[in-house]
Scaffold this motif. Structure first.
Motif, mmCIF file in Angstrom:
data_model
loop_
_atom_site.group_PDB
_atom_site.id
_atom_site.type_symbol
_atom_site.label_atom_id
_atom_site.label_comp_id
_atom_site.label_asym_id
_atom_site.label_seq_id
_atom_site.Cartn_x
_atom_site.Cartn_y
_atom_site.Cartn_z
ATOM 1 N N MET A 1 0.839 -1.163 0.000
ATOM 2 C CA MET A 1 0.000 0.000 0.000
ATOM 3 C C MET A 1 0.893 1.238 0.000
ATOM 4 N N VAL A 2 0.516 2.221 -0.774
ATOM 5 C CA VAL A 2 1.262 3.471 -0.862
ATOM 6 C C VAL A 2 0.391 4.578 -0.280
ATOM 7 N N TYR A 3 0.943 5.278 0.708
ATOM 8 C CA TYR A 3 0.221 6.393 1.309
ATOM 9 C C TYR A 3 0.638 7.688 0.635
ATOM 10 N N LYS A 4 -0.277 8.650 0.592
ATOM 11 C CA LYS A 4 0.043 9.965 0.040
ATOM 12 C C LYS A 4 0.932 10.747 0.998
ATOM 13 N N GLY A 5 0.713 10.547 2.287
ATOM 14 C CA GLY A 5 1.501 11.261 3.287
ATOM 15 C C GLY A 5 1.358 10.627 4.654
ATOM 16 N N ILE A 6 2.411 10.758 5.455
ATOM 17 C CA ILE A 6 2.420 10.221 6.812
ATOM 18 C C ILE A 6 3.015 11.289 7.715
ATOM 19 N N GLY A 7 2.404 11.486 8.863
ATOM 20 C CA GLY A 7 2.933 12.436 9.834
ATOM 21 C C GLY A 7 2.753 11.899 11.238
ATOM 22 N N VAL A 8 3.716 12.177 12.097
ATOM 23 C CA VAL A 8 3.628 11.773 13.495
ATOM 24 C C VAL A 8 3.766 13.029 14.341
ATOM 25 N N ARG A 9 2.844 13.191 15.276
ATOM 26 C CA ARG A 9 2.885 14.344 16.175
ATOM 27 C C ARG A 9 2.830 13.823 17.602
ATOM 28 N N PHE A 10 3.803 14.227 18.400
ATOM 29 C CA PHE A 10 3.813 13.851 19.806
ATOM 30 C C PHE A 10 3.097 14.943 20.594
ATOM 31 N N VAL A 11 2.140 14.545 21.432
ATOM 32 C CA VAL A 11 1.369 15.519 22.202
ATOM 33 C C VAL A 11 1.731 15.483 23.683
ATOM 34 N N TYR A 12 2.437 14.439 24.121
ATOM 35 C CA TYR A 12 2.829 14.320 25.528
ATOM 36 C C TYR A 12 4.095 13.492 25.596
ATOM 37 N N ILE A 13 5.122 14.024 26.254
ATOM 38 C CA ILE A 13 6.372 13.290 26.459
ATOM 39 C C ILE A 13 6.763 13.454 27.919
ATOM 40 N N HIS A 14 6.959 12.334 28.604
ATOM 41 C CA HIS A 14 7.353 12.368 30.012
ATOM 42 C C HIS A 14 8.414 11.297 30.240
ATOM 43 N N GLY A 15 9.492 11.662 30.885
ATOM 44 C CA GLY A 15 10.532 10.709 31.234
ATOM 45 C C GLY A 15 11.073 11.030 32.606
ATOM 46 N N GLU A 16 11.337 9.998 33.389
ATOM 47 C CA GLU A 16 11.900 10.227 34.715
ATOM 48 C C GLU A 16 12.794 9.073 35.123
ATOM 49 N N ILE B 1 5.117 8.345 26.093
ATOM 50 C CA ILE B 1 4.943 9.225 24.937
ATOM 51 C C ILE B 1 3.552 8.974 24.367
ATOM 52 N N ARG B 2 2.798 10.051 24.175
ATOM 53 C CA ARG B 2 1.488 9.952 23.518
ATOM 54 C C ARG B 2 1.531 10.790 22.255
ATOM 55 N N GLY B 3 0.829 10.317 21.234
ATOM 56 C CA GLY B 3 0.844 11.071 19.992
ATOM 57 C C GLY B 3 -0.239 10.643 19.032
ATOM 58 N N LEU B 4 -0.165 11.212 17.844
ATOM 59 C CA LEU B 4 -1.096 10.911 16.763
ATOM 60 C C LEU B 4 -0.310 10.568 15.511
ATOM 61 N N LEU B 5 -0.724 9.501 14.852
ATOM 62 C CA LEU B 5 -0.196 9.148 13.545
ATOM 63 C C LEU B 5 -1.245 9.568 12.527
ATOM 64 N N ALA B 6 -0.882 10.476 11.626
ATOM 65 C CA ALA B 6 -1.795 10.943 10.582
ATOM 66 C C ALA B 6 -1.405 10.276 9.275
ATOM 67 N N ILE B 7 -2.359 9.566 8.680
ATOM 68 C CA ILE B 7 -2.127 8.882 7.409
ATOM 69 C C ILE B 7 -3.052 9.489 6.369
#
Length: 137
Positions: free
Chosen positions: A1-16, A65-71
């Motif tokens: 399958m070929v996608y027109k575009g892919i984007g990843v956006r991180f909305v929350y990052i926490h590390g300790e 890490i929380r985020g959204l994958l936009a396809i």
């Protein structure tokens, strides 16, 4: 399958660092990746929410890490991906994309926390010097 575009956006990052790692101990890392909600579907776009948690053994660090994958894809591909996600099955290509971005980002967060790489670096092997007979010039 070929996608027109892919984007990843991180909305929350926490590390300790919960406790400093014991000296000389190689940390083992466990990563859990979950699609954390129903996909948001538009005509040629699907947003897939995800959550990644990384923890160490022995317990020393925690990364979330929380985020959204936009396809962006054709409407048929969007329908196929969204129906698989709604049925509880994550398509392998979606899992691979999330994993690729997540491992990289979790590695950056771990480095910022001062955690050494979990992949052992190869040691340079020193070859013993062999002395041969003296050469004549």
């Amino acid at each position: 399958m070929v996608y027109k575009g892919i984007g990843v956006r991180f909305v929350y990052i926490h590390g300790e660092v919960t406790t400093p790692p014991p000296p000389g101990t190689q940390l083992q890392m466990a990563m859990n990746i979950q699609v954390s909600g129903p996909p948001e579907v538009m005509e040629e776009l699907v947003n897939v929410p995800f959550t990644i948690t990384v923890s160490s053994i022995p317990p020393s660090i925690s990364i979330t890490i929380r985020g959204l994958l936009a396809i962006q894809a054709t409407s048929d591909d969007v329908k196929r991906v969204s129906s698989q996600l709604k049925s509880g099955t994550v398509p392998p290509e979606v899992q691979a994309i999330i994993t690729q971005y997540a491992v990289f980002e979790a590695g950056l967060v771990a480095r910022e926390l001062g955690i050494p790489p979990t992949i052992p670096l190869p040691m340079a092997q020193q070859q013993p010097q062999q002395r041969g007979p003296p050469t004549a010039i």
